[in-house]
Write a protein that holds these residues in place. Structure first.
Motif: not given
Length: 190
Positions: A33-60
């Protein structure tokens, strides 16, 4: 590499220590649950396309690992489905965002991509389909896998299931936000 963790759980953790993960289920769910929340909030704030996809993969990955380690048949089946489906979707998003867009513009910053629907309409449709899969929209395999994984978490520990369900809303937020900024965000800047 994240899909390798799915294989490692099935080949190493479950056969070698079958009772340990049942005993430590609460700790595993807290970490997921901590990983889901932390990765999701990190994904929301990023401006790099590849970072966004990578962080969303961690959440999933946290969602399907929690579903597998719930020791409920629906959670295990949902974890396998979500891992398989997300493997296809994240690969397509990496090819789209990291390959096609980067080759044409030499940048991965989302702010420079506004208005791609004007010059790449077919790419925009394919990117939209991949984004629907990433946010787990109904009629996609990601939806079925995420729903079954969350069902398994609910069966095992209801409070963790409620907190893990925030991944549905958060994944829709960052995926739609990314798609809107890249495809419809104003006029394309050369």
């Amino acid at each position: 590499m994240l899909k390798l963790s799915l294989y490692g759980v099935f080949r190493l953790i479950l056969p070698l220590v079958p009772k340990a993960f049942i005993f430590y289920t609460h700790i595993i769910f807290v970490i997921c649950v901590i990983t889901i929340l932390y990765a999701s909030f990190s994904t929301i704030r990023t401006i790099d396309v590849k970072e966004l996809i990578a962080y969303s993969s961690v959440s999933h990955a946290a969602v399907y690992l929690a579903g597998i380690l719930s020791n409920v048949i629906q959670g295990i089946q949902g974890g396998i489905l979500l891992g398989l489906a997300h493997g296809f979707v994240s690969s397509g998003l990496f090819i789209s965002g990291g390959g096609v867009l980067y080759d044409r513009s030499s940048t991965r910053t989302i702010n420079y991509y506004g208005g791609l629907a004007q010059i790449m309409p077919i790419f925009s449709i394919l990117f939209f389909i991949l984004c629907l899969g990433n946010c787990g929209a109904p009629l996609t395999l990601n939806f079925v896998g995420e729903f079954m994984s969350l069902y398994g978490i609910f069966e095992r520990l209801s409070f963790a299931g409620i907190l893990a369900s925030s991944s549905i809303i958060l994944s829709a937020v960052y995926t739609i936000f990314m798609f809107n900024r890249i495809i419809f965000g104003g006029i394309f800047k050369a």
